[in-house]
Enzyme design. Structure first.
Site, PDB file in Angstrom:
ATOM      1  CB  SER A  77      53.082 -47.931 -26.101  1.00 30.32           C
ATOM      2  OG  SER A  77      52.796 -47.460 -27.371  1.00 30.32           O
ATOM      3  CB  THR A 179      47.562 -45.203 -25.912  1.00 32.36           C
ATOM      4  OG1 THR A 179      48.179 -45.565 -24.704  1.00 32.36           O
ATOM      5  CG2 THR A 179      46.136 -45.672 -25.954  1.00 32.36           C
ATOM      6  CB  THR A 197      47.184 -48.690 -24.070  1.00 38.97           C
ATOM      7  OG1 THR A 197      48.482 -48.198 -23.762  1.00 38.97           O
ATOM      8  CG2 THR A 197      46.445 -48.946 -22.763  1.00 38.97           C
ATOM      9  NE  ARG A 207      48.717 -46.573 -14.941  1.00 35.38           N
ATOM     10  CZ  ARG A 207      48.559 -46.160 -16.192  1.00 35.38           C
ATOM     11  NH1 ARG A 207      48.446 -47.026 -17.176  1.00 35.38           N
ATOM     12  NH2 ARG A 207      48.512 -44.875 -16.469  1.00 35.38           N
ATOM     13  CB  THR A 230      47.447 -40.822 -26.317  1.00 29.94           C
ATOM     14  OG1 THR A 230      48.664 -41.558 -26.100  1.00 29.94           O
ATOM     15  CG2 THR A 230      47.786 -39.464 -26.902  1.00 29.94           C
ATOM     16  N   GLY A 231      48.479 -40.571 -23.361  1.00 30.70           N
ATOM     17  CA  GLY A 231      49.287 -39.893 -22.363  1.00 30.70           C
ATOM     18  C   GLY A 231      49.064 -40.473 -20.986  1.00 30.70           C
TER      19      GLY A 231
HETATM   20  N1  ASP Z   1      47.014 -43.661 -21.628  1.00 33.43           N
HETATM   21  C1  ASP Z   1      47.826 -44.830 -21.411  1.00 33.43           C
HETATM   22  C2  ASP Z   1      47.772 -45.202 -19.970  1.00 33.43           C
HETATM   23  O1  ASP Z   1      47.846 -44.330 -19.125  1.00 33.43           O
HETATM   24  C3  ASP Z   1      49.248 -44.669 -21.756  1.00 33.43           C
HETATM   25  C4  ASP Z   1      49.600 -44.099 -23.050  1.00 33.43           C
HETATM   26  O2  ASP Z   1      48.856 -43.346 -23.663  1.00 33.43           O
HETATM   27  O3  ASP Z   1      50.683 -44.423 -23.496  1.00 33.43           O
HETATM   28  O4  ASP Z   1      47.734 -46.366 -19.688  1.00 33.43           O
END
Ligand code: ASP
Length: 319
Positions: A77, A179, A197, A207, A230-231
């Site tokens: 990731s 991330t 990330t 995106r 993150t997320g």
């Molecule tokens: N925050 C990151 C994103 O939305 C993804 C992740 O944290 O894995 O691109």
């Protein structure tokens, strides 16, 4: 961080133009140096710590730390090993910010192993904060970064398997976030942060998430501290999460309270929150660290005094 009382006292007195003593008081006390990163990221925080030990600044530490998962082909990731979008492109996002309020970011960057270092060059060598896509790549190459094919065979296999069942639908997967957000407090008592990330796996082509957006994926204010996220980036962006966490700390919340309140905003406003993950991590200038997530399973890695610990984060939803 200034305590609320000290802040009120200093700001009131500053307006009366009471001189030098106040200036000394307004300098927040330095906390113990640390490097802290989202998720189990021991290699990253220890690389950052090494940088601090060899005289590097907090900015050097967060860059060195973020480069570790970026270069790891097994890290799906971030960077080199990142899972692609649904069309098979690995597109990378990163941002970096120092204690002086300087910031740099790249989005939708393809073929470059270390987007965090390109973000730092954007910060240091251009009049801009963010470069995107072909322009970011052109800048990176002009700075000597080497363009390489980035889809690893592991990531390609995972993508081929996804295509068989996914019907080309981008999907929210709470397990698919790793991330790296990384924050550091250095010997001089300054904070800096970085975030890198490959974004949400199998996202729509084009995106961009929260991670490269200053104030969303990461934010630093040397009067207060720093935070990162993150997320699922869409919800971090819609609530400007990292900026919110730092501002809550400015108002007197501990890093833990600030992360909990920022998650609370998402929970309150978006009833589908059980379907996705968001986690915040923050440190203040004293070196207090806090973290909180929507889903169980989030953790962070802290290196301080040369010792590294992986700390499970509390979450709004329980197991
Ligand atoms: N925050 C990151 C994103 O939305 C993804 C992740 O944290 O894995 O691109």
């Amino acid at each position: 961080m200034l305590s609320r009382r000290t802040f009120l006292r200093t700001s009131t007195l500053s307006t009366l133009a009471v001189p030098l003593l106040l200036r000394a008081e307004a300098t927040p006390p330095a906390g113990t140096p640390l490097v802290v990163a989202t998720w189990p990221n021991r290699g990253a925080t220890e690389a950052g710590w090494q940088r601090l030990q060899s005289g590097g600044t907090a900015l050097d530490a967060v860059e060195a730390g973020a480069r570790v998962p970026e270069a790891d082909p097994n890290e799906t990731s971030v960077g080199h090993g990142g899972l692609p979008d649904r069309d098979g492109h690995v597109t990378l996002d990163a941002c970096i910010m120092d204690w002086k309020g300087n910031a740099g970011a790249v989005t939708f960057l393809e073929g470059i192993m270390h987007p965090i270092s390109v973000a730092r060059r954007v910060m240091e060598k251009t009049p801009h904060v963010m470069l995107s896509g072909a322009g970011a790549l052109q800048f990176a190459v002009s700075e000597g970064f080497v363009k390489k094919i980035q889809l690893t065979s592991k990531a390609r296999k995972a993508w081929e398997a996804w295509k068989k069942t996914a019907k080309y639908q981008p999907k929210i997967n709470v397990e698919n976030h790793d991330t790296i957000g990384i924050l550091s407090l250095d010997q001089q008592g300054h904070v800096s942060g970085a975030c890198s990330t490959s974004g949400l796996a199998y996202k729509m082509h084009g995106r961009v998430g929260d991670s490269p957006i200053i104030g969303a994926g990461m934010f630093v204010d040397d009067e207060v501290g720093a935070a990162c996220a993150t997320g699922l980036g869409e919800f971090v962006m819609k609530t400007l999460g990292s900026f919110l966490v730092v501002e809550l700390m400015r108002q007197g919340r501990s890093p833990q309270q600030a992360c909990e309140e920022a998650i609370g905003r998402i929970v309150k406003r978006y009833p589908n929150y059980p379907e996705f993950q968001v986690g915040y991590l923050a440190t203040n200038k004293q070196g207090d660290v806090g973290a909180y997530a929507i889903q169980p399973g989030f953790s962070y890695t802290l290196t301080r005094d040369g010792k590294t610990t992986i700390v499970p984060s509390d979450s709004h939803l329980k197991k």
